[in-house]
Design an enzyme around this catalytic site. Sequence first.
Site, mmCIF file in Angstrom:
data_model
loop_
_atom_site.group_PDB
_atom_site.id
_atom_site.type_symbol
_atom_site.label_atom_id
_atom_site.label_comp_id
_atom_site.label_asym_id
_atom_site.label_seq_id
_atom_site.Cartn_x
_atom_site.Cartn_y
_atom_site.Cartn_z
ATOM 1 N N ASP A 28 9.354 13.630 68.999
ATOM 2 C CA ASP A 28 8.538 14.751 68.546
ATOM 3 C C ASP A 28 7.071 14.508 68.837
ATOM 4 O O ASP A 28 6.305 15.430 69.053
ATOM 5 C CB ASP A 28 8.754 14.999 67.054
ATOM 6 C CG ASP A 28 10.134 15.582 66.818
ATOM 7 O OD1 ASP A 28 11.099 14.805 66.804
ATOM 8 O OD2 ASP A 28 10.232 16.812 66.691
ATOM 9 N N ALA A 57 10.482 19.802 69.943
ATOM 10 C CA ALA A 57 9.051 19.864 70.233
ATOM 11 C C ALA A 57 8.705 20.845 71.363
ATOM 12 O O ALA A 57 7.862 21.724 71.182
ATOM 13 C CB ALA A 57 8.533 18.463 70.532
ATOM 14 N N ARG A 88 13.898 24.990 67.443
ATOM 15 C CA ARG A 88 13.435 23.660 67.039
ATOM 16 C C ARG A 88 13.382 22.780 68.284
ATOM 17 O O ARG A 88 13.847 23.177 69.358
ATOM 18 C CB ARG A 88 14.304 23.032 65.935
ATOM 19 C CG ARG A 88 15.623 23.619 65.647
ATOM 20 C CD ARG A 88 16.624 23.313 66.699
ATOM 21 N NE ARG A 88 16.721 21.899 66.948
ATOM 22 C CZ ARG A 88 17.055 21.378 68.102
ATOM 23 N NH1 ARG A 88 17.329 22.155 69.148
ATOM 24 N NH2 ARG A 88 17.136 20.067 68.263
#
Lengths: 369, 369
Positions: B249, B56, B54
């Site tokens: 993100d 970005a 996980r």
Amino acid sequence: MKINDCSYTTIWMHPDDPGCVQVIDQRKLPFEFKILNLRSVEEAYFAIHDMAVRGAPLIGITAAYGIYLSLYNYLGHQPLQEYLVRQADFLKLARPTAVNLAYIVDKMAEMLSGFEDAEMAKNEALRLAEQFKQEDIDACEQIGKNGLALIEEIYERKGGMPVNILTHCNAGWLACIDWGTATAPIFMAHKKDIPLHIWVDETRPRNQGARLTAWELLQEGISHSVIPDNTGGYLMQHDMVDLVIVGSDRTALNGDVANKIGTYLKALAAQDNKVPFYVALPSSSIDFEMKDGLKEMPIEERDAEEVRYVEGWDGKRIKSLLLMPEKSPVANYGFDVTPARLVTGLITERGICEASKEGILHLFPEREQ
Amino acid sequence: MKINDCSYTTIWMHPDDPGCVQVIDQRKLPFEFKILNLRSVEEAYFAIHDMAVRGAPLIGITAAYGIYLSLYNYLGHQPLQEYLVRQADFLKLARPTAVNLAYIVDKMAEMLSGFEDAEMAKNEALRLAEQFKQEDIDACEQIGKNGLALIEEIYERKGGMPVNILTHCNAGWLACIDWGTATAPIFMAHKKDIPLHIWVDETRPRNQGARLTAWELLQEGISHSVIPDNTGGYLMQHDMVDLVIVGSDRTALNGDVANKIGTYLKALAAQDNKVPFYVALPSSSIDFEMKDGLKEMPIEERDAEEVRYVEGWDGKRIKSLLLMPEKSPVANYGFDVTPARLVTGLITERGICEASKEGILHLFPEREQ
């Protein structure tokens, strides 16, 4: 309010045993519904300290019954009044931030200070505890009626669409005797068939929102969603909250509000998105001596284990899991103070007022010094 | 960075098997350190979708290796380019909010669009994945150097007292390849012997702060405290935070920042208490096409079970507990958008800029259209 369709309050005398006070053990909710018997001042102290009972009003009433229990168990080894003062001082140490605790204990001790006969003092203590209990129920009912007007107004403005209300922690009837503070207007609106949706902050670290507020709403059949504490800002940015109502552990005379940690963050989001932010509280939780909440409010620092471990239900029993590296330190502040400038209004048993010295003293002129 | 005093990155080729990419299974941290083998594009998809990887940047690089794996497993049943486009489209569905994912996958597909020979395409895909990986490491290192200047400045101003930094979620090296984004300045400052204390938001509902950021800091020996997400406002009110650094993100061209839900609440508290609030991000997570983040950002709504149940360690294995009444509904939004007006600056690999179109395009003039 209702539990499995039966009416309950959070504290009551055992029907057959005058030496026993009964409370709902809130540490086990919503997974198990258990009644706890309190038979001594020590048991009342630990029920408060270990949060079997919690919420400013219920803490106060439990302490009142604690004074009664101390007199019920009085053995006459020391002078009555000396004994009473010692028990009162002991009880006040159970939770430092809750002003109701000190307020009610001191009031009890004062009202019992004229008694020399232990039996008469005991009977009077019970009468006072029951009276405080009824006063709390009445105050919450009045808060409900006063707050209902706000919900009705939004409901009308929205032309019959559901009213979305966000609340933090549990300022529900479980925190009081009945009705609750922040939840009283919600329960009243629901009884009037106003469609509602309640956003319930789970309220880390002890998850009182997820565990208690959600359970209360479920028992009453009120539409709700549990959300992580991080979510309120997003919801307000997207017009999904019409009103925030929270409770208060202690409100200073200038309108600064101490409540469960994280309340301040929701108040900031409410202001940033022009969402009305109300605090529902009985006047017993106003500290008329405290001029400036931000500067003077003592904040309880609680056990790191509350954050490091989490409690939940494994399908059979309540268990605890480690949430982080075992060696990572933790900080666990119990409350924060929301400055009065972020509070749209205080909903009290006497009416709604501005969160300011002027607003508070306008409703409670007898407290002006 | 270090794990048990050995240097690691978050993703690497299996030393003996060219059909296998290895990643750290972050779902098991900090309780178990397990390596996950990815042998197909589907395994890369699920590693991203199920959050074994996980963050970005790491999502993007994993997708790049996913394209390589799809070519490694190409059987020639359909035309190469048609196959490639289908695999790329599939990978992009794994996480909708992460702009790096679509960005890198599209770039890979484009750079491989001239190839007719599967073997050559495969080799080129691997070369590109490794190149993107190195570029990410370089970008994070550069972000670290740029952000370090902010910490040094505060350290000097405080006359050698520790610098207190709050961070939300995990924008650490586990979210990237090495260094991290929000953590890169922290790791650099620590290597320069600047005394630090990091406030780590636990970051409900998935607790990436408590589980990953705390673990990273512990492995590097950096002083920190894990706090409930509710705590940041209190700390800032009491002058206990000198600087907030979070990741992103996806950042819109106007400087609006999408990051883990709850970031917006911390930004509000930072503004209210005049604490500088910085966002550290590689330019690959800037969406130059998105003019207005608040209006246009798609927000992933995730599974209710993430909120309803919590994962932790029972001493032997990772287990899950129910946190609320089983019948209570839940809302679980993954991200929120912090408006640019609350962001003091963006720390990128090219330098620090204002969170605005002007600021961003000043650093990245080649993206002006």
